[in-house]
Write a protein that holds these residues in place. Structure first.
Motif, mmCIF file in Angstrom:
data_model
loop_
_atom_site.group_PDB
_atom_site.id
_atom_site.type_symbol
_atom_site.label_atom_id
_atom_site.label_comp_id
_atom_site.label_asym_id
_atom_site.label_seq_id
_atom_site.Cartn_x
_atom_site.Cartn_y
_atom_site.Cartn_z
ATOM 1 N N GLU A 1 -32.288 52.142 16.081
ATOM 2 C CA GLU A 1 -31.844 51.333 17.573
ATOM 3 C C GLU A 1 -32.939 50.343 17.884
ATOM 4 O O GLU A 1 -32.812 48.927 18.051
ATOM 5 N N LEU B 1 -27.904 65.323 15.960
ATOM 6 C CA LEU B 1 -28.416 64.288 17.055
ATOM 7 C C LEU B 1 -26.391 63.034 17.105
ATOM 8 O O LEU B 1 -26.848 62.774 15.880
ATOM 9 N N ILE B 2 -25.783 63.402 17.561
ATOM 10 C CA ILE B 2 -24.142 62.742 17.842
ATOM 11 C C ILE B 2 -24.408 61.577 18.144
ATOM 12 O O ILE B 2 -24.232 61.306 19.679
ATOM 13 N N ALA C 1 -26.929 55.651 7.295
ATOM 14 C CA ALA C 1 -25.992 56.694 8.017
ATOM 15 C C ALA C 1 -25.414 56.416 8.966
ATOM 16 O O ALA C 1 -24.405 57.520 9.528
ATOM 17 N N ILE C 2 -25.998 55.933 9.678
ATOM 18 C CA ILE C 2 -25.356 55.952 11.391
ATOM 19 C C ILE C 2 -24.357 55.049 11.361
ATOM 20 O O ILE C 2 -25.002 53.630 11.501
ATOM 21 N N GLY C 3 -23.655 55.400 12.075
ATOM 22 C CA GLY C 3 -22.009 54.892 12.952
ATOM 23 C C GLY C 3 -21.701 53.684 11.335
ATOM 24 O O GLY C 3 -21.037 53.182 11.711
ATOM 25 N N SER D 1 -23.340 59.403 11.220
ATOM 26 C CA SER D 1 -21.833 60.015 11.562
ATOM 27 C C SER D 1 -22.023 61.033 11.028
ATOM 28 O O SER D 1 -21.209 61.812 9.775
ATOM 29 N N GLY E 1 -21.081 58.373 17.758
ATOM 30 C CA GLY E 1 -19.682 58.284 17.914
ATOM 31 C C GLY E 1 -18.605 59.352 17.913
ATOM 32 O O GLY E 1 -18.069 59.192 19.051
ATOM 33 N N ASN F 1 -25.785 62.180 22.061
ATOM 34 C CA ASN F 1 -26.008 59.964 21.992
ATOM 35 C C ASN F 1 -25.015 59.443 22.705
ATOM 36 O O ASN F 1 -24.080 58.873 21.167
HETATM 37 P P1 PGA Z 1 -23.971 57.881 14.894
HETATM 38 O O1 PGA Z 1 -24.883 57.994 15.494
HETATM 39 O O2 PGA Z 1 -23.207 59.743 14.629
HETATM 40 O O3 PGA Z 1 -22.367 57.314 14.996
HETATM 41 O O4 PGA Z 1 -23.412 57.741 13.119
HETATM 42 C C1 PGA Z 1 -25.843 59.523 15.394
HETATM 43 C C2 PGA Z 1 -27.022 58.409 15.954
HETATM 44 O O5 PGA Z 1 -27.253 57.501 15.792
HETATM 45 O O6 PGA Z 1 -27.624 59.376 16.723
#
Ligand code: PGA
Length: 252
Positions: free
Chosen positions: A98, A233-234, A172-174, A214, A236, A9
Motif C-alpha cells: 500500500e 503478517l496479518i 491476496a491482500i484484503g 488474507s 484484517g 498490521n
Molecule cells: P490482510 O492484509 O490480512 O487484510 O489481507 C495483510 C497485509 O496487508 O499486511
C-alpha cells in the motif's frame, strides 16, 4: 534457527481508545498462553507510545507501520525512525504494497528507510510481493527478486540478518483470496534461495519469512505448516483479538 513470528498490521484502523483497548485485549490473551511464535502488533504512529504503556513487551512486540526516509528536519507530517524508536517500538513495517502503490515508495526510498530503521535499532519487517498481473503473466519470481535485490542487497550480512521479510502477494491482500499454502511455500523457498545466493546458507536459513494476504485462523495452520513459511503478517484479522489469537496459536 529462525523464529516463527505472527505480526498484526492494523493499517489505518482504530481510534486511540479503540487501539489501546485492542492492544490490552491481545496482551491479556497472551498472558494465558505460551505461543510457539513471537507476537508483534504494528500500529498507527499516534498509538505507539500509549500502546507501549499497556503491553508487556516480553510477550508482545510493538512496531510502526512506516517511517520517514530522512533522519529529521523540514518534512512536515513525517515521522522518523528515531521518533518511532523513542516510543519504545522495536519494529517497523517497510515497503508494504500500500505504501509502494499509493505513496510512490520506490526501492531507492526504501533503502534509506531500511538503513535509518537499522541505525535506530528497529527491526524492519520488509514486505515484497507481486501484483495480480505479474502473477498471471508469470513474472512474479523476477519481480520479488528485484524488490529484494534493489532495496536490501547493499546491506552487510550482519545487517541483513536483522531483517524480517514478509511475502505479501498484492492480489491476496484484503481480498479474501489467499495464496494457497503451496503457492506460498513455492515463493518462500524461492526467496530463501535468493538470500542464500547473496549471503550464504546460514543467513538464508536464519531469516524469518512471513506470509501476508488474507491470512486468518481457518487457513493459518496449513500455511504455517509449510517448512519455509515462518509465520504471518496479518491485516484484517489482527483487528479482533480473538481472530488474531486464532492465528497466533496456529503453530503446531
Ligand atoms: P490482510 O492484509 O490480512 O487484510 O489481507 C495483510 C497485509 O496487508 O499486511
Amino acid at each position: 534457527m529462525r523464529k516463527n513470528i505472527v505480526a498484526g498490521n492494523w493499517k489505518m484502523n482504530t481510534t486511540l481508545p479503540e487501539g489501546v483497548a485492542l492492544a490490552k485485549a491481545v496482551n491479556a490473551a497472551l498472558c494465558g498462553v505460551t505461543p510457539k511464535c513471537d507476537v508483534i502488533i504494528a500500529v498507527p504512529f499516534t498509538h505507539l507510545a500509549p500502546v507501549n504503556d499497556v503491553i508487556d513487551n516480553s510477550k508482545l512486540g510493538l512496531g510502526a507501520e512506516n517511517c520517514a526516509d530522512h533522519r529529521s528536519g523540514a518534512y512536515t507530517g513525517e515521522v522518523s525512525a528515531p521518533m518511532v524508536a523513542s516510543t519504545g517500538a522495536k519494529y517497523v513495517i517497510l515497503g508494504h504494497s500500500e505504501r509502494r502503490q499509493y505513496y510512490g515508495e520506490t526501492s531507492e526510498i526504501l533503502k534509506e528507510k531500511v538503513n535509518l530503521a537499522l541505525e535506530n535499532g528497529l527491526t524492519p519487517i520488509f514486505c515484497i510481493g507481486e501484483v495480480l498481473e505479474e502473477r498471471e503473466n508469470g513474472t512474479f519470481f523476477d519481480v520479488v527478486k528485484a524488490q529484494i535485490e534493489e532495496a536490501l542487497f547493499d546491506l552487510s550480512a550482519e545487517d541483513f540478518s536483522k531483517l524480517i521479510l514478509a511475502y505479501e502477494p498484492v492480489w491476496a491482500i484484503g481480498t479474501g483470496k489467499t495464496a494457497t499454502d503451496d503457492q506460498a511455500e513455492e515463493m518462500h523457498a524461492y526467496i530463501r534461495g535468493v538470500i542464500e545466493g547473496k549471503y550464504g546458507n546460514e543467513v538464508a536459513e536464519n531469516t524469518s519469512i512471513l506470509y501476508g494476504g488474507s491470512c486468518k485462523p481457518s487457513n493459518a495452520k496449513a500455511l504455517f505448516a509449510k517448512p519455509n513459511v515462518d509465520g504471518g503478517l496479518i491485516g484484517g484479522a489482527s483487528l479482533d483479538a480473538e481472530s488474531f489469537m486464532g492465528i497466533v496459536t496456529a503453530f503446531e
